[in-house]
Design a protein around this motif. Structure first.
Motif, mmCIF file in Angstrom:
data_model
loop_
_atom_site.group_PDB
_atom_site.id
_atom_site.type_symbol
_atom_site.label_atom_id
_atom_site.label_comp_id
_atom_site.label_asym_id
_atom_site.label_seq_id
_atom_site.Cartn_x
_atom_site.Cartn_y
_atom_site.Cartn_z
ATOM 1 N N GLN A 160 -17.629 9.823 -1.547
ATOM 2 C CA GLN A 160 -17.046 8.508 -1.312
ATOM 3 C C GLN A 160 -16.491 8.383 0.106
ATOM 4 O OE1 GLN A 160 -17.388 5.993 -3.250
ATOM 5 N NE2 GLN A 160 -16.037 4.521 -2.221
ATOM 6 N N LEU A 161 -16.017 9.492 0.668
ATOM 7 C CA LEU A 161 -15.555 9.455 2.061
ATOM 8 C C LEU A 161 -16.673 8.962 2.973
ATOM 9 C CD1 LEU A 161 -13.647 12.862 2.341
ATOM 10 C CD2 LEU A 161 -12.593 10.599 2.366
ATOM 11 N N GLN A 162 -17.861 9.454 2.744
ATOM 12 C CA GLN A 162 -19.003 9.053 3.571
ATOM 13 C C GLN A 162 -19.449 7.639 3.227
ATOM 14 O OE1 GLN A 162 -21.204 12.524 2.245
ATOM 15 N NE2 GLN A 162 -21.066 13.440 4.295
ATOM 16 N N THR A 163 -19.369 7.285 1.948
ATOM 17 C CA THR A 163 -19.781 5.942 1.529
ATOM 18 C C THR A 163 -18.952 4.858 2.211
ATOM 19 O OG1 THR A 163 -20.553 6.746 -0.623
ATOM 20 C CG2 THR A 163 -20.032 4.390 -0.450
ATOM 21 N N VAL A 164 -17.646 5.108 2.364
ATOM 22 C CA VAL A 164 -16.781 4.092 2.977
ATOM 23 C C VAL A 164 -16.734 4.209 4.498
ATOM 24 C CG1 VAL A 164 -15.354 3.818 0.915
ATOM 25 C CG2 VAL A 164 -14.679 5.475 2.676
ATOM 26 N N GLU A 217 0.832 -1.208 0.000
ATOM 27 C CA GLU A 217 0.000 0.000 0.000
ATOM 28 C C GLU A 217 0.865 1.257 0.000
ATOM 29 O OE1 GLU A 217 -4.083 -0.931 2.276
ATOM 30 O OE2 GLU A 217 -2.314 -1.162 3.555
ATOM 31 N N LEU A 218 1.951 1.231 0.768
ATOM 32 C CA LEU A 218 2.849 2.382 0.789
ATOM 33 C C LEU A 218 3.516 2.561 -0.572
ATOM 34 C CD1 LEU A 218 3.818 4.581 2.704
ATOM 35 C CD2 LEU A 218 5.737 3.113 3.341
ATOM 36 N N GLN A 219 3.835 1.451 -1.214
ATOM 37 C CA GLN A 219 4.399 1.524 -2.563
ATOM 38 C C GLN A 219 3.393 2.136 -3.535
ATOM 39 O OE1 GLN A 219 7.437 1.021 -3.443
ATOM 40 N NE2 GLN A 219 7.217 1.184 -5.654
ATOM 41 N N MET A 223 -7.541 6.822 -11.997
ATOM 42 C CA MET A 223 -8.533 6.232 -11.102
ATOM 43 C C MET A 223 -8.629 4.728 -11.323
ATOM 44 S SD MET A 223 -10.632 6.732 -8.618
ATOM 45 C CE MET A 223 -11.272 8.414 -8.536
ATOM 46 N N GLU A 224 -8.538 4.295 -12.550
ATOM 47 C CA GLU A 224 -8.548 2.853 -12.842
ATOM 48 C C GLU A 224 -7.390 2.154 -12.155
ATOM 49 O OE1 GLU A 224 -8.541 2.096 -16.998
ATOM 50 O OE2 GLU A 224 -10.491 3.061 -17.361
ATOM 51 N N LEU A 225 -6.229 2.785 -12.183
ATOM 52 C CA LEU A 225 -5.056 2.206 -11.537
ATOM 53 C C LEU A 225 -5.233 2.145 -10.017
ATOM 54 C CD1 LEU A 225 -2.161 3.886 -13.583
ATOM 55 C CD2 LEU A 225 -3.041 1.553 -13.789
ATOM 56 N N VAL A 226 -5.825 3.193 -9.462
ATOM 57 C CA VAL A 226 -6.091 3.208 -8.017
ATOM 58 C C VAL A 226 -7.043 2.076 -7.652
ATOM 59 C CG1 VAL A 226 -7.172 4.507 -6.142
ATOM 60 C CG2 VAL A 226 -5.611 5.661 -7.715
ATOM 61 N N PRO A 267 -10.574 -0.133 0.183
ATOM 62 C CA PRO A 267 -11.488 0.932 -0.259
ATOM 63 C C PRO A 267 -11.304 2.243 0.502
ATOM 64 C CG PRO A 267 -12.656 -1.155 -0.160
ATOM 65 C CD PRO A 267 -11.295 -1.408 0.429
ATOM 66 N N ARG A 268 -11.101 2.161 1.811
ATOM 67 C CA ARG A 268 -10.898 3.402 2.579
ATOM 68 C C ARG A 268 -9.571 4.062 2.215
ATOM 69 N NH1 ARG A 268 -13.913 4.190 7.424
ATOM 70 N NH2 ARG A 268 -12.084 4.707 8.675
ATOM 71 N N ALA A 269 -8.535 3.249 2.035
ATOM 72 C CA ALA A 269 -7.239 3.805 1.670
ATOM 73 C C ALA A 269 -7.276 4.423 0.275
ATOM 74 C CB ALA A 269 -6.164 2.726 1.752
ATOM 75 N N ARG A 270 -7.994 3.788 -0.649
ATOM 76 C CA ARG A 270 -8.122 4.358 -1.997
ATOM 77 C C ARG A 270 -8.798 5.722 -1.935
ATOM 78 N NH1 ARG A 270 -9.689 -1.044 -3.639
ATOM 79 N NH2 ARG A 270 -11.878 -0.423 -3.704
#
Length: 211
Positions: free
Chosen positions: A159-163, A102-104, A124-127, A134-137
């Motif tokens: 999305q912040l609220q969704t996750v 994840e750090l990478q 965004m596709e790469l993310v 999901p929260r980290a993304r």
């Protein structure tokens, strides 16, 4: 460092107010000594005092998952080329539970904030295909937009609220990202710690340093 560092103890000519500021900063750093960032800010003791209070609250008085906060800080460091910030906070992210993969991702994924629709869609596709949760993304994309384009898309904020981030967590994340953008800009402008001409440590080096 483009300026000399302030002394690590209050100068003899300093008044009691400055001595108290030194004491408050030292108390937050304890048991470590004052760091180059402190010794840069202490040229302006009242500013150093306010900085210490603000960043101290973000670091020690928030309820947001510390790993996600550190992930955001590391992403800010990457986006702004703040080597000192990356090298300092990468290990903290790992200690707080962020996986090396994840750090990478935080280091290598392109920002989702170029303002060019096709580039941002590809980023965004790469993310979405990354190893990030999901929260980290969501944290990563929010950090990208706050740092690069300043304005945050409604869909990204939603999305912040969704996750599942609470109102308090969103405020803490937002102030953390904004605060560490301030930190990175200060570090880079003054070359605090003499890091501007160095390379960011690799994730493998950060992991090895924790052993």
């Amino acid at each position: 460092m483009r300026l000399p560092y302030a002394p690590s103890t209050p100068p003899e000519s300093a008044g009691p107010d400055t001595a108290e500021i030194y004491s408050r900063i030292a108390a937050r750093r304890h048991p470590r000594p004052l760091i180059p960032l402190d010794l840069s800010l202490l040229h302006a003791p009242p500013v150093a005092d306010g900085w210490n209070s603000f960043i101290g609250a973000i670091r020690t008085r928030t309820v947001l998952d510390q790993g996600l906060m550190e992930l955001a800080v590391c992403r800010v460091a990457v986006l702004n080329g703040a080597i000192y910030e990356w090298n300092a906070h990468g290990p903290l992210a790992l200690k707080a539970g962020i996986a090396p993969s994840e750090l990478q991702d935080a280091r290598t994924l392109p920002p989702v904030a170029t303002g060019e629709t096709e580039k941002d869609a590809h980023a965004m596709e790469l993310v979405e295909k990354s190893s990030l949760s999901p929260r980290a993304r969501t944290v990563l994309v929010y950090t990208d937009q706050m740092t690069k384009s300043i304005k945050v898309d409604d869909a990204v904020f939603a999305q912040l609220q969704t996750v599942g981030f609470s109102d308090r967590e969103i405020v803490e994340l937002t102030t953390g990202i904004a605060g560490y953008n301030c930190v990175s800009r200060f570090l880079v402008a003054l070359d605090v710690g003499e890091n501007n001409d160095k390379e960011m440590k690799t994730v493998d080096e950060l992991v090895e340093g924790l052993k």
